[in-house]
Design an enzyme around this catalytic site. Structure first.
Site, PDB file in Angstrom:
ATOM      1  N   GLU A  51      73.094   0.339 -10.543  1.00  0.00           N
ATOM      2  CA  GLU A  51      72.694   1.739 -10.575  1.00  0.00           C
ATOM      3  C   GLU A  51      71.720   2.019  -9.424  1.00  0.00           C
ATOM      4  O   GLU A  51      71.168   1.084  -8.834  1.00  0.00           O
ATOM      5  CB  GLU A  51      71.997   2.039 -11.909  1.00  0.00           C
ATOM      6  CG  GLU A  51      72.867   1.789 -13.138  1.00  0.00           C
ATOM      7  CD  GLU A  51      73.893   2.907 -13.393  1.00  0.00           C
ATOM      8  OE1 GLU A  51      74.107   3.759 -12.512  1.00  0.00           O
ATOM      9  OE2 GLU A  51      74.475   2.899 -14.495  1.00  0.00           O
TER      10      GLU A  51
ATOM     11  N   ASP B 246      77.061   8.612  -9.668  1.00  0.00           N
ATOM     12  CA  ASP B 246      75.718   8.454  -9.085  1.00  0.00           C
ATOM     13  C   ASP B 246      75.703   7.430  -7.944  1.00  0.00           C
ATOM     14  O   ASP B 246      74.635   7.003  -7.507  1.00  0.00           O
ATOM     15  CB  ASP B 246      74.709   8.039 -10.173  1.00  0.00           C
ATOM     16  CG  ASP B 246      75.086   6.731 -10.863  1.00  0.00           C
ATOM     17  OD1 ASP B 246      76.114   6.115 -10.484  1.00  0.00           O
ATOM     18  OD2 ASP B 246      74.352   6.311 -11.786  1.00  0.00           O
TER      19      ASP B 246
ATOM     20  N   HIS C 138      76.956   4.350  -8.122  1.00  0.00           N
ATOM     21  CA  HIS C 138      76.895   2.936  -8.500  1.00  0.00           C
ATOM     22  C   HIS C 138      78.214   2.230  -8.188  1.00  0.00           C
ATOM     23  O   HIS C 138      79.277   2.844  -8.169  1.00  0.00           O
ATOM     24  CB  HIS C 138      76.493   2.746  -9.976  1.00  0.00           C
ATOM     25  CG  HIS C 138      77.512   3.124 -10.993  1.00  0.00           C
ATOM     26  ND1 HIS C 138      77.243   3.971 -12.054  1.00  0.00           N
ATOM     27  CD2 HIS C 138      78.807   2.768 -11.157  1.00  0.00           C
ATOM     28  CE1 HIS C 138      78.325   4.101 -12.795  1.00  0.00           C
ATOM     29  NE2 HIS C 138      79.289   3.391 -12.283  1.00  0.00           N
TER      30      HIS C 138
ATOM     31  N   ASP D  87      82.013  -6.843 -14.261  1.00  0.00           N
ATOM     32  CA  ASP D  87      80.949  -6.565 -15.232  1.00  0.00           C
ATOM     33  C   ASP D  87      81.467  -6.561 -16.668  1.00  0.00           C
ATOM     34  O   ASP D  87      82.677  -6.578 -16.914  1.00  0.00           O
ATOM     35  CB  ASP D  87      80.250  -5.237 -14.904  1.00  0.00           C
ATOM     36  CG  ASP D  87      81.230  -4.139 -14.501  1.00  0.00           C
ATOM     37  OD1 ASP D  87      82.424  -4.267 -14.801  1.00  0.00           O
ATOM     38  OD2 ASP D  87      80.794  -3.158 -13.868  1.00  0.00           O
TER      39      ASP D  87
HETATM   40  C1  F6R Z   1      83.860  -0.942 -13.655  1.00  0.00           C
HETATM   41  C2  F6R Z   1      82.707  -0.642 -12.852  1.00  0.00           C
HETATM   42  C3  F6R Z   1      82.211   0.747 -12.603  1.00  0.00           C
HETATM   43  C4  F6R Z   1      83.312   1.760 -12.372  1.00  0.00           C
HETATM   44  C5  F6R Z   1      82.726   3.154 -12.131  1.00  0.00           C
HETATM   45  C6  F6R Z   1      83.814   4.208 -12.040  1.00  0.00           C
HETATM   46  O1  F6R Z   1      84.086  -2.335 -13.723  1.00  0.00           O
HETATM   47  O2  F6R Z   1      82.122  -1.551 -12.407  1.00  0.00           O
HETATM   48  O3  F6R Z   1      81.356   0.732 -11.495  1.00  0.00           O
HETATM   49  O4  F6R Z   1      84.094   1.386 -11.276  1.00  0.00           O
HETATM   50  O5  F6R Z   1      81.862   3.486 -13.174  1.00  0.00           O
HETATM   51  O6  F6R Z   1      84.470   4.301 -13.266  1.00  0.00           O
HETATM   52  P1  F6R Z   1      85.781   5.158 -13.455  1.00  0.00           P
HETATM   53  O7  F6R Z   1      86.871   4.479 -12.662  1.00  0.00           O
HETATM   54  O8  F6R Z   1      86.088   5.123 -14.927  1.00  0.00           O
HETATM   55  O9  F6R Z   1      85.489   6.526 -12.956  1.00  0.00           O
END
Ligand code: F6R
Length: 242
Positions: free
Chosen positions: A143, A136, A138, A68
């Site tokens: 989401e 959450d 995701h 992403d």
């Molecule tokens: C990042 C991504 C997100 C993260 C998630 C956890 O490319 O796609 O889904 O993996 O938000 O983020 P962290 O590792 O910072 O807790």
């Protein structure tokens, strides 16, 4: 099918994740790596860099696809995922920029960027996809509420994710972009193998929902219950509700 590994601390989690990654790097000819940003995979990337430096493993012919990218930041902005990946991994490996794919969040037609990314991604099969998980539930920026058959698309970030990510923007929520181009859930599910890394107590509910909850779009990561080869590597805090 899930395999779960619970580790004592972040260093162990990162080492276990690297062992799975190494298995793919050792056995596949020119593997295709699906990569994630965020705090969680940084330790894995450090182990990959160390391995490259110590064993001379080459990434010259390896393709990478990131999950992403924020919409609306110039590519070289310090908080883009393009910059993050270069600072935490690519700058230390020998992979040429032409083999690196990160969705584009620039220009006035992010939907077109998403379509083009999906087209390119669909030409390949990702050998191993690295995932983190949001508090959450995701994965990537899918989401709660995102359809399970979604492919790469433009997603609106939720309030929760904007708050979680404000730490990278001097704690200022108003600086966090509100949209991202993200691989969809169906795009992620095409990967041959998946490793999902989760650390910290704030991930415990999401980890529970993914592994033990009902398969529902309210917990996007629960779609992984249908994947044939997912290894979930977590610390004790993230595993505390299991
Ligand atoms: C990042 C991504 C997100 C993260 C998630 C956890 O490319 O796609 O889904 O993996 O938000 O983020 P962290 O590792 O910072 O807790």
């Amino acid at each position: 099918m899930f395999k779960t590994i619970v580790c004592k601390n972040y260093d162990e989690v990162s080492l276990e994740a690297f062992k799975v990654m190494k298995g793919v790097l050792d056995t596949e000819v020119n593997p295709i790596l699906g990569l994630a940003t965020g705090s969680t995979p940084v330790g894995l990337y450090k182990n990959m860099i160390k391995d490259h430096e110590e064993t001379g493993r080459s990434y010259k012919d390896i393709l990478t696809f990131n999950l992403d990218e924020y919409v609306g930041l110039p590519r070289d902005h310090e908080q883009t995922y393009w910059t993050f990946m270069h600072e935490n991994l690519f700058n230390y490996l020998d992979c040429p920029d032409c083999n690196i794919h990160v969705p584009s969040g620039v220009g006035d037609d992010p939907e077109k960027n998403a379509r083009e990314y999906e087209e390119e991604l669909a030409k390949h099969t990702v050998s191993i996809q690295v995932l983190g998980i949001g508090s959450d539930g995701h994965i990537a920026f899918n989401e709660p509420g995102t359809p399970f058959d979604s492919v790469t698309h433009v997603a609106e970030l939720t309030e929760q994710t904007i708050s979680d990510n404000a730490r990278f923007f001097e704690g200022d929520k108003s600086q966090v972009p509100t949209k991202a181009v993200t691989m969809g859930l169906a795009s992620i599910m095409r990967a041959k193998k998946i490793i999902l890394i989760a650390t910290g107590a704030n991930k415990a509910d999401a980890v529970y929902g993914m592994l033990k909850g009902k398969k529902t779009i309210d917990c996007p990561a629960s779609i992984l219950q249908d994947h044939a080869d997912v290894t979930v590597i977590m610390d004790e805090a993230a595993a505390s509700k299991l």
